[in-house]
Enzyme design. Sequence first.
Site, PDB file in Angstrom:
ATOM      1  N   GLN A   1       0.832  -1.200   0.000  1.00 56.53           N
ATOM      2  CA  GLN A   1       0.000   0.000   0.000  1.00 56.53           C
ATOM      3  C   GLN A   1       0.874   1.260   0.000  1.00 56.53           C
ATOM      4  OE1 GLN A   1      -2.753  -1.981   3.263  1.00 56.53           O
ATOM      5  NE2 GLN A   1      -3.444   0.115   2.950  1.00 56.53           N
TER       6      GLN A   1
ATOM      7  N   PHE B   1      -6.154  -3.803   3.235  1.00 57.04           N
ATOM      8  CA  PHE B   1      -6.910  -3.551   4.471  1.00 57.04           C
ATOM      9  C   PHE B   1      -6.048  -2.974   5.582  1.00 57.04           C
ATOM     10  CE2 PHE B   1      -9.025  -7.196   2.317  1.00 57.04           C
ATOM     11  CZ  PHE B   1     -10.155  -6.528   1.916  1.00 57.04           C
TER      12      PHE B   1
ATOM     13  N   GLU C   1       0.292  -1.659   4.684  1.00 60.53           N
ATOM     14  CA  GLU C   1       0.649  -0.240   4.770  1.00 60.53           C
ATOM     15  C   GLU C   1       2.107  -0.102   5.178  1.00 60.53           C
ATOM     16  OE1 GLU C   1      -2.068   2.311   6.920  1.00 60.53           O
ATOM     17  OE2 GLU C   1      -0.623   3.933   6.990  1.00 60.53           O
TER      18      GLU C   1
ATOM     19  N   ARG D   1      -5.916   7.523  16.894  1.00 62.27           N
ATOM     20  CA  ARG D   1      -7.209   7.478  16.204  1.00 62.27           C
ATOM     21  C   ARG D   1      -8.274   6.850  17.111  1.00 62.27           C
ATOM     22  NH1 ARG D   1      -9.518   8.505  11.086  1.00 62.27           N
ATOM     23  NH2 ARG D   1      -7.560   9.375  10.329  1.00 62.27           N
TER      24      ARG D   1
ATOM     25  N   ARG E   1      -8.185  -1.420   8.597  1.00 68.89           N
ATOM     26  CA  ARG E   1      -9.410  -0.674   8.258  1.00 68.89           C
ATOM     27  C   ARG E   1     -10.081  -0.041   9.488  1.00 68.89           C
ATOM     28  NH1 ARG E   1     -13.356  -3.366   3.765  1.00 68.89           N
ATOM     29  NH2 ARG E   1     -14.054  -1.445   2.782  1.00 68.89           N
TER      30      ARG E   1
ATOM     31  N   THR F   1      -3.711  11.667  10.525  1.00 65.84           N
ATOM     32  CA  THR F   1      -3.541  12.560  11.676  1.00 65.84           C
ATOM     33  C   THR F   1      -2.112  13.093  11.754  1.00 65.84           C
ATOM     34  OG1 THR F   1      -3.140  10.671  13.114  1.00 65.84           O
ATOM     35  CG2 THR F   1      -5.399  11.490  12.990  1.00 65.84           C
TER      36      THR F   1
ATOM     37  N   ALA G   1      -5.922   5.596   5.358  1.00 60.65           N
ATOM     38  CA  ALA G   1      -6.757   6.623   5.980  1.00 60.65           C
ATOM     39  C   ALA G   1      -7.953   6.993   5.093  1.00 60.65           C
ATOM     40  CB  ALA G   1      -5.931   7.869   6.329  1.00 60.65           C
TER      41      ALA G   1
ATOM     42  N   GLU H   1     -12.932   3.197   4.967  1.00 59.87           N
ATOM     43  CA  GLU H   1     -12.971   2.612   6.306  1.00 59.87           C
ATOM     44  C   GLU H   1     -14.286   2.800   7.077  1.00 59.87           C
ATOM     45  OE1 GLU H   1      -9.302   4.938   6.899  1.00 59.87           O
ATOM     46  OE2 GLU H   1      -8.695   3.262   8.170  1.00 59.87           O
TER      47      GLU H   1
HETATM   48  N1  MTE Z   1     -11.394  -2.399  -0.105  1.00 59.31           N
HETATM   49  C1  MTE Z   1     -10.871  -3.493  -0.690  1.00 59.31           C
HETATM   50  N2  MTE Z   1     -11.605  -4.147  -1.606  1.00 59.31           N
HETATM   51  N3  MTE Z   1      -9.628  -3.948  -0.374  1.00 59.31           N
HETATM   52  C2  MTE Z   1      -8.859  -3.315   0.576  1.00 59.31           C
HETATM   53  O1  MTE Z   1      -7.738  -3.739   0.845  1.00 59.31           O
HETATM   54  N4  MTE Z   1      -8.696  -1.468   2.187  1.00 59.31           N
HETATM   55  C3  MTE Z   1      -9.448  -0.531   3.039  1.00 59.31           C
HETATM   56  C4  MTE Z   1     -10.438   0.264   2.207  1.00 59.31           C
HETATM   57  N5  MTE Z   1     -11.207  -0.605   1.361  1.00 59.31           N
HETATM   58  C5  MTE Z   1      -9.393  -2.164   1.225  1.00 59.31           C
HETATM   59  C6  MTE Z   1     -10.681  -1.729   0.821  1.00 59.31           C
HETATM   60  C7  MTE Z   1      -8.604   0.405   3.766  1.00 59.31           C
HETATM   61  S1  MTE Z   1      -7.896  -0.103   5.206  1.00 59.31           S
HETATM   62  C8  MTE Z   1      -8.419   1.692   3.356  1.00 59.31           C
HETATM   63  S2  MTE Z   1      -7.529   2.802   4.264  1.00 59.31           S
HETATM   64  C9  MTE Z   1      -8.970   2.170   2.082  1.00 59.31           C
HETATM   65  O2  MTE Z   1      -9.708   1.149   1.393  1.00 59.31           O
HETATM   66  C10 MTE Z   1      -7.818   2.652   1.208  1.00 59.31           C
HETATM   67  O3  MTE Z   1      -8.207   3.072  -0.033  1.00 59.31           O
HETATM   68  P1  MTE Z   1      -8.819   4.533  -0.331  1.00 59.31           P
HETATM   69  O4  MTE Z   1      -8.056   5.507   0.483  1.00 59.31           O
HETATM   70  O5  MTE Z   1      -8.620   4.692  -1.770  1.00 59.31           O
HETATM   71  O6  MTE Z   1     -10.255   4.436   0.076  1.00 59.31           O
HETATM   72 MO1  MOS Z   2      -6.270   1.662   5.944  1.00 59.72          MO
HETATM   73  S1  MOS Z   2      -6.165   0.811   7.832  1.00 59.72           S
HETATM   74  O1  MOS Z   2      -5.810   3.237   6.587  1.00 59.72           O
HETATM   75  O2  MOS Z   2      -4.841   1.067   5.247  1.00 59.72           O
END
Ligand code: MTE
Ligand code: MOS
Length: 782
Positions: free
Chosen positions: A198, A229, A233, A311, A343, A442, A511, A715
């Site tokens: 990520q 998820f 990261e 957070r 997440r 943050t 985030a 999230e």
């Molecule tokens: N959705 C899918 N399908 N797969 C993922 O790994 N990660 C989540 C969320 N949705 C995730 C997901 C997490 S932890 C975050 S922070 C955000 O997607 C990151 O992507 P975005 O900032 O583009 O929403």
């Molecule tokens: Mo999502 S826990 O901020 O990668």
Amino acid sequence: MKHVGAAQPHESARGHVTGEAKYVDDLWMRAHRAVHLWPVTVPHAHARLVALDTAAASAAPGVSCVLTAADVSGVNDVGPVRRDEPLFPSTVSFHGQPVAWVVAETEEQARRAAALVETRCEPLPAILSIPEAIAAQSFCFGPEHLARGDARAALDRCPERLAGEIGVGGQEHFYLETQAALAWVDEAGLMMIHSSTQHPSETQEIVARVLGVPRHEVIVQCTRMGGGFGGKETQASSWAALAALAARKLGRPARVRLSRAQDMTFTGKRHPFLGRFQVGFDRTGQLLALVLDLYSDGGYSLDLSAPVLFRAMFHADNCYRIDDMLVTGSVCRTHNVSHTAFRGFGGPQGMFMIEDIIDRVARHLGLPPHEVRRRNFYRAGDCSHYGQPIRDADRIERIWSELGASSEFDARWQDIERYNAENGLSKRGLAITPVKFGISFTTSHYNQAGALVLIYRDGSVQVNHGGTEMGQGLHTKVWQIAADALGLPLEAVRVMPTRTDKVPNTSATAASSGSDLNGAAVLAACETLTARLAGVAARHFQVDAESIVFEAGLVYPAGQQRVAVPFAALVEKAYEQTIPLFASGYYRTPDLSFDKATGTGKPFHYFAYGAAVSEVEVDGFTGMYTLRRVDILHDVGRSLSPLVDRGQVEGGFIQGVGWLTSEELTWNEHGALTSRGASTYKLPSLGDCPPVFNVALLERADEPGVVRGSKAVGEPPLMLALSVREALRAAIAAFGCDAPGRGGPRLVELGSPATPERVYWAIEAVRRHHLEAGKLPSTPLT
Ligand code: MTE
Ligand code: MOS
């Protein structure tokens, strides 16, 4: 806007279902003579590594070498925040930690040889839980405080008080694609890495650190992830660094891909938390004071535990105004794997606490929990406990009442009271819970993003940006934004794999801010380009540049579509006029600040809101339950991509249900993880989706100051699943009384995750309470 806001399927949806979408570990078969790595692990939670003998393994068939600390020419540390994660440790810090890696022609040969490496260890005492860490005063961060008013003094004045302890477990990411990296030294001598990460820039940084080279020697590419998820990261970099070490040493492509059991053992999870609270309130259920001590299990190293803790502390209010509040947080250092982003990033644990507390307050007073929730909502003009104005606080009430109506909450509440009065063996529960989730990193300076947009002379476009695609649909949204901004059909625009040599120094895609930040950076780049091209068009049409329209692959002065020229023709003209056809774009979130010393500021650009109503039915003999119906109303601003957003809301909710009800991590007394696969760790599956699942996105919700009026969605929906846990508590409570809501048990303590066993024990507790209460004389004896 033709594309933004349209129900566009995920850009790789087809590839996901046909299997044509390529992931990191699909690549090594095409890499010439790739070698494979396998870890040597140590079965102690805490031990000094006294000896490591690799001779037998090195001589085994197919083995190229055994990587140890001696192979590190740079720094033997992959810590993302603090330098506390040796890649090749001399002290073992969690059970099953790798201490060396065998490199061989095949994975099987590496695996066999790894068993021949001899390790000798001196076991040391291990701390395996939060209470043990507190007793030993073993912390890696904190205590930190967020305070408003004088909560302790206010507590003393409160007419009603409750105190207690609440524990919540961790969660395994269980991304379908386990951690993987493939590295080789390319034809220019650069270290080329494909990584399921990520955070490509941080993976680049850590690989360069371990190799001891400047970052410009390393390229990291992430085409897509099979889920992250939060688990990729920070925790994707070790595998990339190992692959890079092997690739450089052997001059061959090198591949690391963890098995499921390895991935579950080596990588951190959602932080388990312990909360100790004292809450003060009045007889109407108005919360007046809260003192909350939060402890997280950080595992052996710091990783992201500090911002995760913050957070959690920022979200301990959820949607509720509490005038006097003191939240204290500490990260425990234990001999567990290092827990990490997942997440919600601590937010879910913080909200878990306050929702649990509110249910206690409501039952203590004999009030319906939804009324106590509503009574405490933030109102317009309020500030959070860290001093951020809740600009659109009225949205909580709006969502609550719209969802209350669409889910027919009041009528069903009465139906359920009737059902419960008539049925002794099974009970139903209904609950509604709200979500308010702060959007922004943050750590304020992470809130920046870059893009690089290239137009070729045939009018086709490549869009590069710093965000990564993990299934959440970021590339789909960026694609829609770029196509609209350039007035092109989607086919004319290609969103490129994320690479560190296209956009440098990027933030993690995390985030939930991926589309806010990268979408805005891409939009800025596209606007620079259309401004240049509009100049060319204006000269051609002899009109003002402001009147030039870019639409559907054509360019024309407003109202004069019949004289339109194709975009490609205009681009060629611009090229001949020596106008540059590529541009970078940049975005930073304005006006963020947070002062750690005072614990106040504006850490979030805005809040995302939502609410969910869940209904469950619980069997009194077994604790087994079913989720009968769920209604969700969630605020994504003006949706950039409604299909994608709906997928995020549904998926996030179900992932939250898994965390709260079935996903149970277990460790044995030696600190070894015993839930190491899908057979021992129960994930929610299709059959666990409620048969009635109504998901709606809030209408008329444009968010000012965010790209195209949208809001982040990744999230926040996870925390809507708290409604399921609260519905379970409502059903459990019904076993303890004849008339729910009145004269019910004064407390429903439900362990987490709320597996059928735990639900059963909670039912037993309220039944016992009811029996004992029943034995008491109805009038005082005196
Ligand atoms: N959705 C899918 N399908 N797969 C993922 O790994 N990660 C989540 C969320 N949705 C995730 C997901 C997490 S932890 C975050 S922070 C955000 O997607 C990151 O992507 P975005 O900032 O583009 O929403
Ligand atoms: Mo999502 S826990 O901020 O990668």
